[in-house]
Design a protein around this motif. Structure first.
Motif, mmCIF file in Angstrom:
data_model
loop_
_atom_site.group_PDB
_atom_site.id
_atom_site.type_symbol
_atom_site.label_atom_id
_atom_site.label_comp_id
_atom_site.label_asym_id
_atom_site.label_seq_id
_atom_site.Cartn_x
_atom_site.Cartn_y
_atom_site.Cartn_z
ATOM 1 N N UNK A 78 -26.239 22.025 11.192
ATOM 2 C CA UNK A 78 -26.573 23.363 10.705
ATOM 3 C C UNK A 78 -26.294 23.486 9.215
ATOM 4 N N UNK A 79 -25.127 23.004 8.801
ATOM 5 C CA UNK A 79 -24.752 23.105 7.395
ATOM 6 C C UNK A 79 -25.644 22.244 6.515
ATOM 7 N N UNK A 80 -26.009 21.065 6.994
ATOM 8 C CA UNK A 80 -26.898 20.187 6.226
ATOM 9 C C UNK A 80 -28.275 20.831 6.072
ATOM 10 N N UNK A 81 -28.778 21.413 7.152
ATOM 11 C CA UNK A 81 -30.082 22.069 7.091
ATOM 12 C C UNK A 81 -30.069 23.217 6.092
ATOM 13 N N UNK A 82 -28.995 23.996 6.079
ATOM 14 C CA UNK A 82 -28.891 25.139 5.173
ATOM 15 C C UNK A 82 -28.852 24.708 3.715
ATOM 16 N N UNK A 83 -28.333 23.513 3.442
ATOM 17 C CA UNK A 83 -28.189 23.027 2.070
ATOM 18 C C UNK A 83 -29.285 22.053 1.664
ATOM 19 N N UNK A 84 -30.219 21.771 2.560
ATOM 20 C CA UNK A 84 -31.302 20.853 2.234
ATOM 21 C C UNK A 84 -30.869 19.402 2.164
ATOM 22 N N UNK A 115 -30.306 13.541 17.243
ATOM 23 C CA UNK A 115 -31.612 14.079 16.872
ATOM 24 C C UNK A 115 -31.920 15.347 17.660
ATOM 25 N N UNK A 116 -31.539 15.390 18.932
ATOM 26 C CA UNK A 116 -31.750 16.590 19.726
ATOM 27 C C UNK A 116 -30.983 17.774 19.153
ATOM 28 N N UNK A 117 -29.729 17.549 18.775
ATOM 29 C CA UNK A 117 -28.924 18.613 18.171
ATOM 30 C C UNK A 117 -29.505 19.015 16.825
ATOM 31 N N UNK A 118 -29.893 18.029 16.022
ATOM 32 C CA UNK A 118 -30.450 18.325 14.698
ATOM 33 C C UNK A 118 -31.711 19.167 14.805
ATOM 34 N N UNK A 119 -32.577 18.834 15.738
ATOM 35 C CA UNK A 119 -33.829 19.581 15.898
ATOM 36 C C UNK A 119 -33.557 21.027 16.318
ATOM 37 N N UNK A 120 -32.524 21.237 17.103
ATOM 38 C CA UNK A 120 -32.178 22.599 17.505
ATOM 39 C C UNK A 120 -31.655 23.407 16.327
ATOM 40 N N UNK A 121 -31.249 22.709 15.268
ATOM 41 C CA UNK A 121 -30.733 23.360 14.057
ATOM 42 C C UNK A 121 -31.795 23.479 12.959
ATOM 43 N N UNK A 122 -33.025 23.102 13.277
ATOM 44 C CA UNK A 122 -34.106 23.224 12.302
ATOM 45 C C UNK A 122 -34.272 22.035 11.390
ATOM 46 N N UNK A 178 -19.003 19.453 16.610
ATOM 47 C CA UNK A 178 -18.956 18.995 15.218
ATOM 48 C C UNK A 178 -20.340 18.551 14.766
ATOM 49 N N UNK A 179 -21.045 17.818 15.617
ATOM 50 C CA UNK A 179 -22.394 17.368 15.274
ATOM 51 C C UNK A 179 -23.307 18.555 14.979
ATOM 52 N N UNK A 180 -23.212 19.587 15.821
ATOM 53 C CA UNK A 180 -24.047 20.769 15.625
ATOM 54 C C UNK A 180 -23.656 21.519 14.350
ATOM 55 N N UNK A 181 -22.371 21.629 14.098
ATOM 56 C CA UNK A 181 -21.898 22.334 12.902
ATOM 57 C C UNK A 181 -22.367 21.648 11.632
ATOM 58 N N UNK A 182 -22.264 20.322 11.596
ATOM 59 C CA UNK A 182 -22.674 19.577 10.405
ATOM 60 C C UNK A 182 -24.189 19.646 10.230
#
Length: 271
Positions: free
Chosen positions: A72-78, A117-124, A66-70
């Motif tokens: 990724x979606x947050x990064x895509x939407x800025x 933060x580790x998951x977020x960084x992997x998502x850009x 769930x953390x990774x999915x959110x």
């Protein structure tokens, strides 16, 4: 027609504000609060409304997928990502009072922050701020030791990360190097002291979209909110929160965003 102060300027409420009158506010929501097969809230819809996402880090809700999915979606939407850290309380959704020793709490906050933060960084993207959740959030408004544990963890990880908290919280006083950002709640009732009404109260959550939107505009434009006894409480803040787990959360958030825009308030991330 009376005037109100917006960003230090008197604005006639009888006219639409001009560009020079605009003030800014962040709109945040709690996201990623499902767990495994259990889903809570509509993260996808809310990410199209808010500017900052408080992502659950697994201690009150959320899991790695769930953390990774959110993220990724947050990064895509800025949308800016924040770590929503909590007491270790999955069964109670982080809303039960707990007495956690200083070193243990600091380590657990650090663990949650680093994991997201580790998951977020992997998502850009990356964690850009921290927001305590539930019982921990309310506790550190007045408990200096628990607040210091949160501050120690954040500073140990990244001293540049601001922490969202209520105006007047002792968290803002416990360490000179800790950055805090005041926030207010469009969908939560306030006590005359400026704290949030306990969720045990039947009036703790404001559910009417029109009323929630009106409160948000008053908070953003006038820096105040009406407490449950009618007292006007100052709530000068840089971010407004709407809860993702409230029934009808998406419509509440959309109503808040429309009302703020109509009032001439520019909605941008604080971090």
């Amino acid at each position: 027609m009376s005037d109100r102060l917006v960003a230090g300027r008197a604005v006639d409420l009888g006219r639409r504000p001009t560009v020079m009158d605009l003030r800014t506010i962040d709109l945040n929501a709690d996201l990623g609060e499902g767990f495994g097969a259990w889903q809570l809230g509509d993260d996808t819809a809310l990410l199209s409304v808010v500017t900052s996402a408080n992502v659950a880090c697994g201690f009150h809700a959320g899991d790695p997928l769930i953390m990774r999915t959110v993220c990724r979606a947050a990064q895509a939407r800025g949308v800016t990502v924040g770590a929503q850290v909590s007491y270790r309380d999955l069964a109670g959704f982080g809303r039960r009072a707990m007495d956690v020793p200083f070193e243990e709490l600091a380590a657990e906050i650090l663990y949650q922050l680093a994991a997201l933060d580790g998951i977020a960084r992997s998502c850009g993207t990356r964690v850009s701020y921290v927001k305590p959740h539930g019982a921990l959030y309310n506790r550190i408004v007045h408990d200096r030791e628990q607040a210091m544990a949160v501050a120690e963890a954040v500073l140990a990880y990244d001293a540049s990360l601001p922490v969202l908290t209520l105006p007047g919280s002792v968290l803002a006083e416990v360490h000179d190097d800790l950055q805090t950002v005041a926030e207010c709640y469009a969908d939560r009732a306030y006590t005359p002291e400026g704290t949030l009404v306990s969720r045990r109260s039947p009036v703790a959550v404001v559910r009417d979209p029109e009323k929630v939107a009106e409160r948000a505009v008053r908070m953003a434009v006038s820096g105040e909110v009406e407490a449950i006894d009618g007292t006007v409480v100052p709530v000068s803040a840089r971010s407004i929160c709407v809860h993702g787990d409230t029934p009808g959360a998406v419509e509440l958030a959309r109503s808040v965003r429309r009302a703020l825009s109509d009032a001439g308030v520019q909605i941008i991330p604080f971090a």
